[in-house]
Design a protein around this motif. Structure first.
Motif, short mmCIF file in Angstrom:
data_model
loop_
_atom_site.label_atom_id
_atom_site.label_comp_id
_atom_site.label_asym_id
_atom_site.label_seq_id
_atom_site.Cartn_x
_atom_site.Cartn_y
_atom_site.Cartn_z
N THR A 200 0.83 -1.19 0.00
CA THR A 200 0.00 0.00 0.00
C THR A 200 0.87 1.25 0.00
OG1 THR A 200 -1.66 -1.20 1.25
CG2 THR A 200 -1.88 1.17 1.18
N ARG A 201 1.94 1.23 0.76
CA ARG A 201 2.84 2.38 0.83
C ARG A 201 3.44 2.66 -0.54
NH1 ARG A 201 7.20 1.99 5.23
NH2 ARG A 201 5.38 2.40 6.48
N SER B 92 -5.49 5.35 -5.24
CA SER B 92 -4.33 4.48 -5.03
C SER B 92 -4.50 3.60 -3.80
CB SER B 92 -3.05 5.30 -4.93
OG SER B 92 -3.09 6.14 -3.81
N VAL B 93 -5.13 4.13 -2.75
CA VAL B 93 -5.40 3.33 -1.56
C VAL B 93 -6.39 2.22 -1.91
CG1 VAL B 93 -6.46 3.36 0.73
CG2 VAL B 93 -4.84 5.13 0.09
N TYR B 94 -7.41 2.56 -2.69
CA TYR B 94 -8.40 1.56 -3.11
C TYR B 94 -7.74 0.45 -3.93
CZ TYR B 94 -12.15 -0.56 -5.78
OH TYR B 94 -12.98 -1.47 -6.38
N ASN B 95 -6.90 0.82 -4.88
CA ASN B 95 -6.24 -0.18 -5.73
C ASN B 95 -5.31 -1.07 -4.93
OD1 ASN B 95 -7.52 0.67 -8.06
ND2 ASN B 95 -5.91 2.14 -8.57
N ALA B 96 -4.56 -0.50 -4.00
CA ALA B 96 -3.66 -1.31 -3.18
C ALA B 96 -4.43 -2.27 -2.29
CB ALA B 96 -2.77 -0.39 -2.34
N THR B 97 -5.54 -1.80 -1.74
CA THR B 97 -6.36 -2.66 -0.89
C THR B 97 -6.98 -3.78 -1.72
OG1 THR B 97 -6.84 -0.79 0.53
CG2 THR B 97 -8.26 -2.69 0.74
N ARG B 98 -7.47 -3.46 -2.88
CA ARG B 98 -8.08 -4.46 -3.75
C ARG B 98 -7.06 -5.53 -4.13
NH1 ARG B 98 -9.18 -2.09 -9.01
NH2 ARG B 98 -7.10 -2.89 -9.36
N VAL C 14 -7.12 -0.04 8.13
CA VAL C 14 -5.68 0.21 7.97
C VAL C 14 -5.37 1.13 6.79
CG1 VAL C 14 -3.46 -0.90 7.52
CG2 VAL C 14 -5.02 -1.88 9.19
N PRO C 15 -5.93 0.91 5.59
CA PRO C 15 -5.64 1.84 4.50
C PRO C 15 -6.18 3.25 4.76
CG PRO C 15 -6.48 -0.20 3.61
CD PRO C 15 -6.65 -0.26 5.08
N THR C 16 -7.32 3.33 5.42
CA THR C 16 -7.87 4.65 5.74
C THR C 16 -6.96 5.40 6.69
OG1 THR C 16 -10.09 3.74 5.48
CG2 THR C 16 -9.89 5.84 6.64
N LEU C 17 -6.49 4.73 7.74
CA LEU C 17 -5.57 5.37 8.67
C LEU C 17 -4.26 5.74 8.00
CD1 LEU C 17 -6.03 3.30 11.95
CD2 LEU C 17 -6.71 5.65 11.51
N MET C 18 -3.79 4.90 7.11
CA MET C 18 -2.54 5.20 6.41
C MET C 18 -2.68 6.45 5.55
SD MET C 18 -0.32 2.65 4.18
CE MET C 18 1.16 3.18 3.38
N ALA C 19 -3.80 6.57 4.85
CA ALA C 19 -4.03 7.75 4.02
C ALA C 19 -4.14 9.01 4.88
CB ALA C 19 -5.28 7.58 3.18
N LEU C 20 -4.83 8.90 6.02
CA LEU C 20 -4.96 10.05 6.92
C LEU C 20 -3.61 10.46 7.51
CD1 LEU C 20 -8.25 9.17 8.81
CD2 LEU C 20 -7.90 11.00 7.14
N LEU C 21 -2.82 9.48 7.92
CA LEU C 21 -1.51 9.80 8.48
C LEU C 21 -0.58 10.39 7.43
CD1 LEU C 21 -0.93 6.77 10.87
CD2 LEU C 21 -1.42 9.15 11.48
N GLN C 22 -0.70 9.92 6.20
CA GLN C 22 0.14 10.49 5.15
C GLN C 22 -0.28 11.93 4.86
OE1 GLN C 22 1.08 7.90 2.12
NE2 GLN C 22 2.50 9.30 1.18
#
Length: 100
Positions: free
Chosen positions: A3-4, A20-26, A79-87
């Motif tokens: 995801t990163r 990009s978060v959606y694609n990585a999660t998928r 996890v992807p949502t938190l990662m996007a928010l932290l970024q």
């Protein structure tokens, strides 16, 4: 980890971060569900077989299988949502430090 890299690629190619978060999660869903599914199926005999003095084992098996199932749902959503928010937060912080 993947995801990163997807988000880093999105910043270079100017794709929307949410896409990009959606694609990585998928891309990772299959591996998440396969590993969690095999773990849960491995715990099922502990949870359902009745033996003499198996009250503790049964409760333990149910707790482990339920926890794995719950966290399997949380992994691709939270996890992807938190990662996007932290970024987003770290990007804003960098802008203030650099002064641009």
């Amino acid at each position: 980890m993947r995801t990163r890299f997807r988000i880093a690629d999105a910043t270079r190619t100017k794709d929307p971060k949410s896409e990009s978060v959606y694609n990585a999660t998928r891309d990772r869903l299959r591996s998440i569900f396969m590993s969690a599914g095999t773990s849960i199926l491995g715990i099922v005999p502990l949870a359902i077989f009745l033996r003499q003095r198996s009250e503790f084992d049964r409760g333990l098996g149910i707790e482990i299988a339920g926890g794995l199932a719950f966290l399997t749902i949380l992994t691709p959503t939270v996890v992807p949502t938190l990662m996007a928010l932290l970024q987003d937060f770290s990007g804003d912080r960098r802008k203030h430090i650099i002064g641009s």
